[in-house]
Scaffold this motif. Structure first.
Motif, PDB file in Angstrom:
ATOM      1  N   ARG A 287      -3.836  -3.126  10.323  1.00 46.88           N
ATOM      2  CA  ARG A 287      -3.166  -1.943   9.745  1.00 46.88           C
ATOM      3  C   ARG A 287      -2.644  -0.989  10.825  1.00 46.88           C
ATOM      4  NH1 ARG A 287      -8.031  -2.277   6.288  1.00 46.88           N
ATOM      5  NH2 ARG A 287      -7.444  -3.434   4.409  1.00 46.88           N
ATOM      6  N   LYS A 288      -2.360  -1.541  12.000  1.00 47.41           N
ATOM      7  CA  LYS A 288      -1.840  -0.678  13.073  1.00 47.41           C
ATOM      8  C   LYS A 288      -0.326  -0.548  12.997  1.00 47.41           C
ATOM      9  CE  LYS A 288      -5.431  -0.388  16.398  1.00 47.41           C
ATOM     10  NZ  LYS A 288      -6.319  -1.480  16.786  1.00 47.41           N
TER      11      LYS A 288
ATOM     12  N   ILE B  78       2.889   3.570   3.373  1.00 44.55           N
ATOM     13  CA  ILE B  78       3.134   2.859   4.629  1.00 44.55           C
ATOM     14  C   ILE B  78       4.629   2.719   4.867  1.00 44.55           C
ATOM     15  CG2 ILE B  78       1.010   1.542   4.325  1.00 44.55           C
ATOM     16  CD1 ILE B  78       3.018  -0.881   3.853  1.00 44.55           C
TER      17      ILE B  78
ATOM     18  N   TYR C 201       0.335  -7.484   5.575  1.00 43.45           N
ATOM     19  CA  TYR C 201      -0.157  -6.293   4.902  1.00 43.45           C
ATOM     20  C   TYR C 201      -1.569  -6.595   4.382  1.00 43.45           C
ATOM     21  CZ  TYR C 201       4.717  -4.657   5.070  1.00 43.45           C
ATOM     22  OH  TYR C 201       5.964  -4.254   5.470  1.00 43.45           O
ATOM     23  N   GLU C 202      -1.756  -6.651   3.074  1.00 41.34           N
ATOM     24  CA  GLU C 202      -3.114  -6.740   2.547  1.00 41.34           C
ATOM     25  C   GLU C 202      -3.542  -8.147   2.120  1.00 41.34           C
ATOM     26  OE1 GLU C 202      -5.473  -3.854   2.280  1.00 41.34           O
ATOM     27  OE2 GLU C 202      -4.027  -3.566   3.894  1.00 41.34           O
TER      28      GLU C 202
ATOM     29  N   GLN D 102       1.589  -9.942   1.784  1.00 43.61           N
ATOM     30  CA  GLN D 102       1.283  -8.642   1.184  1.00 43.61           C
ATOM     31  C   GLN D 102      -0.016  -8.627   0.393  1.00 43.61           C
ATOM     32  OE1 GLN D 102       5.903  -8.327   0.203  1.00 43.61           O
ATOM     33  NE2 GLN D 102       4.739  -6.767  -0.846  1.00 43.61           N
TER      34      GLN D 102
ATOM     35  N   PRO E 227       0.840  -1.200   0.000  1.00 40.31           N
ATOM     36  CA  PRO E 227       0.000   0.000   0.000  1.00 40.31           C
ATOM     37  C   PRO E 227       0.874   1.248   0.000  1.00 40.31           C
ATOM     38  CG  PRO E 227      -0.599  -1.508   1.775  1.00 40.31           C
ATOM     39  CD  PRO E 227       0.695  -1.988   1.216  1.00 40.31           C
TER      40      PRO E 227
ATOM     41  N   ASP F 158      -0.692  -7.760  14.751  1.00 38.73           N
ATOM     42  CA  ASP F 158      -1.464  -6.925  13.824  1.00 38.73           C
ATOM     43  C   ASP F 158      -2.424  -7.721  12.931  1.00 38.73           C
ATOM     44  OD1 ASP F 158      -1.986  -4.231  13.362  1.00 38.73           O
ATOM     45  OD2 ASP F 158      -0.897  -4.240  11.465  1.00 38.73           O
TER      46      ASP F 158
ATOM     47  N   TYR G 185       1.209  -0.196  10.096  1.00 36.95           N
ATOM     48  CA  TYR G 185       1.543   0.385   8.789  1.00 36.95           C
ATOM     49  C   TYR G 185       2.421   1.618   8.915  1.00 36.95           C
ATOM     50  CZ  TYR G 185      -1.374  -2.658   5.901  1.00 36.95           C
ATOM     51  OH  TYR G 185      -1.888  -3.725   5.229  1.00 36.95           O
TER      52      TYR G 185
ATOM     53  N   SER H 232      -5.090  -7.807   8.099  1.00 39.85           N
ATOM     54  CA  SER H 232      -4.306  -6.825   8.841  1.00 39.85           C
ATOM     55  C   SER H 232      -5.182  -5.803   9.559  1.00 39.85           C
ATOM     56  CB  SER H 232      -3.372  -6.083   7.885  1.00 39.85           C
ATOM     57  OG  SER H 232      -2.634  -5.118   8.608  1.00 39.85           O
TER      58      SER H 232
END
Lengths: 443, 227, 298
Positions: free
Chosen positions: B214-215, A195, B161-162, B142, A192, B177, B217, B212
């Motif tokens: 996303r904390k 980040i 990640y994603e 990811q 992303p 996370d 990131y 995630s």
């Protein structure tokens, strides 16, 4: 007694709690994050400057400049590869990523290296068409993150460098803070945008030399055993790491000392982990000699190489070639005084700028900012790099001839003496004017 | 159908013959016998070849696969289909650690169990495991989907990640996370398609989704214990 | 960094073939460990007497007349069987410590590889195939055995550095990985009076197990202790007189495969090591879990 008449002590700065240390304590207290920066170790460590060459006079005969040739060619990857890399000069460009550097900067590295007859190297984030297009010899780095890792690019490379570690942070990964993850970088790395990019410290699918041997087999099978496989390690335990890279099947060992740079990592890592480059070379060469592999498996040394004298000294200690990173960036225009007013605005000054991870490089090199990167003309910058590489080569040849050698590879440790005890011990060459170095048996 | 005896004729000959097809659009069929746990079998392919391996393999089987369909009638060692770009890899038995590591595309189906670090650093690959998976799976994942019909081991999706994870059974623990997330209709659709393509007899509704939080990131000192 | 193989037989009819099967397994692990190789074999029981396997770089000088010299020193019957650089001394029961002391005087260069009723350890520098040939491992029979091929990491390529390491009577240990706290642990164990002869990390692991067991721990408890007290990456395979155990560190990166049938339990660093075992196609094959102790007993 009249207290007004007593002389006052002058203010004394603490050597332990110096102003830079105190500033760092305040910075940590305010931010809650360790200091991240680019570049390599800035502290003074024993280095090539602490060695001198013994030129020829009566007992040995120097070669005449111009007429009497001093060869500079080197071939890397003679052990297993069908197509070893043949270089005109023993100075290569170290791995630096697209992402850490701008597209034009990568192009300039390719142009300069190709014009000087040497190789350049990709980095974390994969291979860009600009880079491949402008590099006649391109080494493809195979890294723990595998960002942008692609078998098509792998097959386009002239060599593959399995990166186990680097001198700035042996044993560590990386951290590219969000500001620099542009759309293109994010897309290449499948992350992303914006980040913090964390890089792993170990490869995702192998651990240790016994596994590495199998990974190297796979890479060779995919590339039809055509190109050399390098193994790059950070300088920490160079004897063992070199020996194990050889046992795992490497064609070339790349050894990066602690002055070697990085795009972004913790300052504490850069300054406090690893060995000075000077201290890495002899143990690595010893390992190669013990295995009967010196000159069979080539050794490329990097980390703080700046001049032809450094090149000649690294080669004299047993390296087959060197790699430069930071020096190449400076040749392109990094930290140039012409940007001083802009460095000032960033709270730094020419020569000290190391916030490469922030992407605000006034010289347009360590940035992804479209406006800033326009400042670097890849053709001009490439020419500067070529000139610099040529000068270093001429300097190294000058020294080699003075020592009576017709090839840079004929330089040997006995051509050197050391100015300090530390350098004598690390390089295992005698202290100037003596035949002794610390640790030598019989004294 | 071409048959290749790996024990008799060696690895180099096999990969050279399979890579000779790279760039061609012909669907040739290959059968590899006597793999005996050898490493780097059928690596670097880039054609729609259909390769069947009769027996178990060692490390990096079908590594960096593009387009080809590789079926292993046995179990696979570490790093099967590592960095796969496209195509399909089917393992009828179990997979050792690092299955589908850093895979960027294609489908990896493991009909048995996968051990630790399945889908580590995955970058777009789809992985369907009919059985269970071990610890540290999809570490730093990811992108892509990891579907597990059985149970997941410790630290699923650590520092991810994603990438998306769908698990039907239990999850021993989630990594840093990684959290359970709502299963929305679009996820059901994705899952339905993957289950069908992987020949898995399971209903999408039986799965939970993880991904995630996303904390991590962007750095925050309050999350420092995760670093 | 290394290759490990292990075979624990449940079916007695396979016992005459133990050495043969282990040799094949060992040779498949050559790439993982070309520097040296070793094998611990649990053979025929010596009727309560103690077998001491010793090694010498000068076997001609060291082993000549050793049986009678040692018999005199111990005051009991001693026989010797010489195999290349190794010899197996058959001693009266309970004379192991006395024999060690006597040997140190009689033949100062001699190294004791193992002691026990069943165990014999053979190890040397060189390719696994050559090492197995020198000792005719193929001809050996037994109930279980462990083999190791070594790629030396930070200690010398020597016979002492080769695995297996003896950890006590009828016990041995092999290792794949790299321990990161072996130096401080070595110092601690040496202060406790534990004998450690090399700079090898694995020997510290072995000595740790011995020390734990001397202090009352069972082998299982000692192995559990490694999870707490050893730092780094390790797969350990251990042998006892009638048992066979496996433990992996909590990170569990180094490869390990196990197989079990009605006839045997087998361990290999890679599946390749197991491919020629009888009935492997239908065996239960799995990877040991991290931080988990596995143990089989006769």
């Amino acid at each position: 007694m009249d207290s007004n008449n007593i002389p006052r002590t002058v203010p004394i700065q603490s050597a332990t709690f110096s102003n830079p240390i105190n500033a760092e304590i305040r910075r940590a207290a305010a931010s809650g994050i360790y200091d991240i920066r680019g570049g390599g170790a800035k502290r003074r460590v024993p280095h090539f400057d602490d060695l001198l060459f013994l030129g020829a006079s009566v007992s040995r005969y120097p070669l005449e400049g111009y007429r009497e040739k001093c060869e500079t060619k080197v071939t890397l990857g003679t052990r297993f590869a069908k197509k070893p890399i043949e270089l005109d000069i023993p100075i290569t460009i170290a791995g630096m990523s697209f992402g850490a550097l701008s597209g034009p900067a990568k192009e300039a590295l390719g142009r300069g290296a190709s014009a000087a007859g040497t190789s350049t190297t990709t980095g974390d984030g994969g291979m860009t068409p600009e880079e491949r297009g402008h590099s006649s010899k391109l080494v493809y780095q195979y890294l723990p993150s595998r960002y942008g890792m692609n078998p098509d690019d792998l097959r386009k490379a002239d060599a593959i460098e399995v990166v186990v570690g680097q001198g700035a942070k042996p044993g560590g990964g990386g951290m590219l803070l969000g500001q620099k993850i542009s759309d293109r970088v994010a897309q290449m790395r499948c992350l992303p945008k914006g980040i913090d990019q964390r890089s792993a410290c170990r490869h995702p699918d192998w651990t240790g030399p016994d596994d590495l041997e199998i990974k190297i087999l796979e890479l060779r099978e995919i590339t039809d055993w055509q190109v050399p496989i390098y193994v790059k390690v950070g300088g920490t335990r160079p004897y063992y790491d070199t020996a194990l890279a050889v046992k795992a099947g490497a064609d070339v060992v790349v050894l990066d000392g602690m002055q070697g740079g990085t795009a972004a990592t913790q300052d504490v890592f850069i300054e406090h982990v690893g060995l000075p480059t000077l201290a890495c070379i002899r143990p690595a060469v010893q390992a190669l000699q013990d295995l009967g592999m010196h000159r069979e498996v080539q050794l490329v040394v990097s980390g703080g190489i700046r001049t032809g004298a450094d090149v000649a000294k690294a080669l004299a200690l047993g390296a087959d070639a060197v790699a430069i990173g930071t020096a190449a960036l400076i040749a392109l225009g990094d930290n140039d005084p012409k940007w001083e007013s802009e460095y000032q605005k960033l709270g730094t000054t020419t020569g000290a700028y190391d916030d490469w991870h922030e992407g605000k490089d006034p010289a347009g090199i360590t940035t992804q900012d479209a406006e800033l990167m326009k400042r670097l003309d890849p053709i001009d910058a490439g020419r500067r790099l070529r000139n610099y590489l040529k000068v270093m080569t001429l300097e190294a040849q000058t020294i080699a001839r003075a020592c009576g050698h017709n090839h840079l590879h004929n330089l040997e440790p006995e051509d050197l003496c050391a100015l300090t005890m530390e350098a004598a011990a690390m390089a295992r060459v005698p202290l100037a004017g003596t035949d002794w170095y610390p640790g030598k048996a019989g004294f | 159908m071409q048959t290749y005896d790996l024990e008799a004729n060696g690895l180099r000959g096999l990969n050279a013959a399979l890579q000779e097809l790279n760039g061609s659009s012909d669907k040739t069929a290959w059968e590899i016998v006597n793999p005996k746990g050898s490493h780097a079998i059928a690596v670097g392919l880039n054609s729609p070849a259909e390769v069947t391996i009769k027996g178990s393999t060692g490390y990096y089987c079908a590594g960096m696969n593009q387009q080809a369909t590789v079926t292993v009638k046995g179990s696979v060692g570490p790093g099967v289909a590592e960095n796969m770009m496209s195509g399909t890899v089917i393992v009828e038995g179990d997979a050792s650690q690092y299955a589908g590591a850093t895979g960027q595309g294609g489908l990896l189906v493991i009909k048995g169990n996968a051990s630790s670090r399945c889908g580590i650093s995955m970058k777009g690959i789809d992985i369907v495991v009919h059985g269970n998976i071990g610890h540290m799976c999809a570490f730093m994942g990811q992108a892509g989907n990891l579907v597990v019909l059985g149970d997941a081991g410790d630290a699923l999706g650590d520092s991810c990640y994603e990438a998306r994870f769908f698990v039907r059974g239990s999850v021993k623990s989630l990594g840093a996370d990684c959290i359970e997330k709502e299963m929305r209709p679009e996820h059901i659709e994705v899952l339905k398609d993957l289950l069908a393509r992987a020949g898995a007899d399971a209903k999408p509704e039986e799965f939970k989704r993880y991904g995630s939080a996303r904390k991590l990131y962007n750095f925050d000192v309050d999350n420092a214990q995760a670093y | 960094m290394c290759g490990i193989v292990g075979l624990f037989l449940k079916d007695k009819s396979l016992e005459p073939k133990l050495g043969d099967m282990l040799t094949d397994m060992l040779i498949t692990m050559t790439d993982r460990g070309p520097d040296s190789a070793g094998i611990a074999i649990y053979g025929a029981n010596s009727d309560g007497r103690t077998k001491l396997t010793v090694q010498s770089d000068k076997p001609g000088e060291a082993f000549g007349g050793l049986d009678s010299a040692l018999a005199e020193a111990l005051g009991g019957e001693v026989s010797i069987r010489v195999i290349d650089t190794h010899a197996v001394l058959n001693l009266p029961a309970g004379k192991e410590e006395e024999a060690r002391t006597a040997l140190a005087e009689l033949r100062p260069g001699l190294r004791v590889m193992s002691a026990g009723e069943a165990i014999e350890i053979y190890k040397e520098v060189g390719l696994p195939e050559k090492v197995a040939e020198r000792f005719d491992v193929r001809g050996m029979s037994g109930t279980h055995g462990i083999g190791h091929t070594r790629m030396a990491t930070e200690s010398a390529v020597t016979t002492e550095g080769a695995h297996p390491f003896s950890t006590g009577l009828d016990q041995c240990l092999v290792h794949n990985g790299s321990l990161s706290n072996h130096n401080s642990l070595r110092r601690r164990l040496q202060r406790e009076g534990v004998r450690i002869e090399s700079q090898n990390d694995t020997e510290v692991g072995a000595a740790y197990l011995t020390w734990k067991m001397q202090n009352g721990a069972t082998l299982g408890e000692a192995l559990e202790g490694t999870l707490e007290d050893l730092d780094g990456f390790f797969n350990f395979v251990v042998g006892t007189k009638d048992g066979f155990g496996v433990v992996r560190d909590p990170i569990a990166c180094k490869p390990a495969v196990m197989a079990e049938t009605d006839q045997y339990v087998a361990f290999g660093s890679e599946y390749r090591a197991l491919v020629n075992l009888p009935g492997i196609e239908d065996a239960k094959v799995w990877e040991p879990e991290p931080a988990t102790v596995y143990f089989w007993n006769h």
